[in-house]
Design an enzyme around this catalytic site. Structure first.
Site, PDB file in Angstrom:
ATOM      1  N   SER A  69       0.836  -1.127   0.150  1.00  0.00           N
ATOM      2  CA  SER A  69      -0.209  -0.107   0.047  1.00  0.00           C
ATOM      3  C   SER A  69       0.754   1.423  -0.030  1.00  0.00           C
ATOM      4  O   SER A  69       2.171   1.084   0.486  1.00  0.00           O
ATOM      5  CB  SER A  69      -0.957  -0.079   1.203  1.00  0.00           C
ATOM      6  OG  SER A  69      -1.528   1.237   1.525  1.00  0.00           O
ATOM      7  N   TYR A 126      -2.579  -1.709  10.044  1.00  0.00           N
ATOM      8  CA  TYR A 126      -2.618  -2.001   8.721  1.00  0.00           C
ATOM      9  C   TYR A 126      -1.392  -1.268   7.834  1.00  0.00           C
ATOM     10  O   TYR A 126      -0.875  -2.097   7.066  1.00  0.00           O
ATOM     11  CB  TYR A 126      -3.937  -1.212   8.096  1.00  0.00           C
ATOM     12  CG  TYR A 126      -4.124  -1.171   6.539  1.00  0.00           C
ATOM     13  CD1 TYR A 126      -4.656  -2.399   5.985  1.00  0.00           C
ATOM     14  CD2 TYR A 126      -3.473  -0.243   5.814  1.00  0.00           C
ATOM     15  CE1 TYR A 126      -4.479  -2.527   4.732  1.00  0.00           C
ATOM     16  CE2 TYR A 126      -3.556  -0.286   4.545  1.00  0.00           C
ATOM     17  CZ  TYR A 126      -4.180  -1.374   3.998  1.00  0.00           C
ATOM     18  OH  TYR A 126      -4.129  -1.335   2.385  1.00  0.00           O
TER      19      TYR A 126
END
Length: 248
Positions: free
Chosen positions: A138, A151
């Protein structure tokens, strides 16, 4: 990675970017097998997506990763590309009682899941021509969103693992490719209607174009993610972190 003629296994391919990639890869001339833990989504794919096979798998279950990987290798022995797509993203507050449970679930799915898939597939992929293992990190691996600390950490770890495993597997001919999405309009964290997130079709268009144009790429970086990925190198890290800190 060649863009067609593969047999592709996508754990986490029943929704969002994963299902979008499954459709694009099928349409490009690949055999595609998706896996997921939700029986209803698997049934929808079986009904509505001709040319995409499906199989039940929860990557949080280590025994299931082993058994289902063996089943896929047996049923689809030409499999030469694995895309470790399964992931979760949840808001967290370290000051609340639920923080630890959320953090542990995130680590199990986002980090241990891909590691277990690597262990289950590395030996098999070495026997396949044109083999590739695709990880999914990400832009938040580069600058964290403070509202989702675990995350961010798992995606930073996926980036680091991808870099290391790529070196280890280079002599075997297995390519390691890291997809690095920005915020994309999917149900992950409820971003499907977020105007600041990249439309899913635009992300898929650019990703497929990059895969085709750069078959030897280590990373697939769409233009929208460079705001995050290049922030530190360009001296913008503190400003970008401050901006992300004000979002929630």
């Amino acid at each position: 990675m060649k863009i067609s003629g593969n047999t592709v296994f996508i754990p986490g391919g029943t929704s969002g970017i994963g299902l979008g990639l499954a459709r694009r890869l099928r349409d490009a001339g690949n055999t595609v097998v998706v896996a997921g833990r939700r029986v209803d989504l698997l049934a929808e794919i079986a009904r509505d997506e001709p040319g995409i096979e499906s199989i039940l798998l929860d990557t949080a279950d280590p025994a299931a990763v082993v058994s289902v990987s063996r089943e896929v290798q047996h049923r689809w022995p030409e499999t030469n590309v694995v895309i470790a797509m399964a992931g979760v993203m949840r808001f967290e507050d370290v000051r609340t009682p639920g923080f630890l449970e959320t953090a542990e679930t995130t680590v199990t799915t986002n980090l241990l899941g891909p590691i277990r898939l690597l262990a289950a597939w590395t030996g098999f992929l070495q026997s396949r021509p044109g083999a590739a293992f695709v990880t999914v990190s990400s832009g938040l691996a580069s600058v964290p969103l403070p509202a989702t600390p675990t995350y961010n950490a798992t995606k930073a770890a996926i980036h680091s693992i991808s870099e290391s495993v790529r070196v280890q597997l280079a002599p075997t001919g297995v390519q390691v490719i890291e997809l690095v999405p920005p915020a994309v309009r999917t149900t992950l964290l409820g971003q499907q209607d977020d105007p600041s997130a990249m439309p899913l079709d635009e992300y898929l268009d650019e990703t497929m174009a990059l895969l085709e144009a750069q078959p030897d790429a280590h990373e697939i970086l769409v233009e929208r993610v460079r705001f995050l990925r290049d922030a530190e190198a360009e001296g913008r890290y503190d400003d970008v972190l401050a901006m992300l800190s004000g979002r929630h």
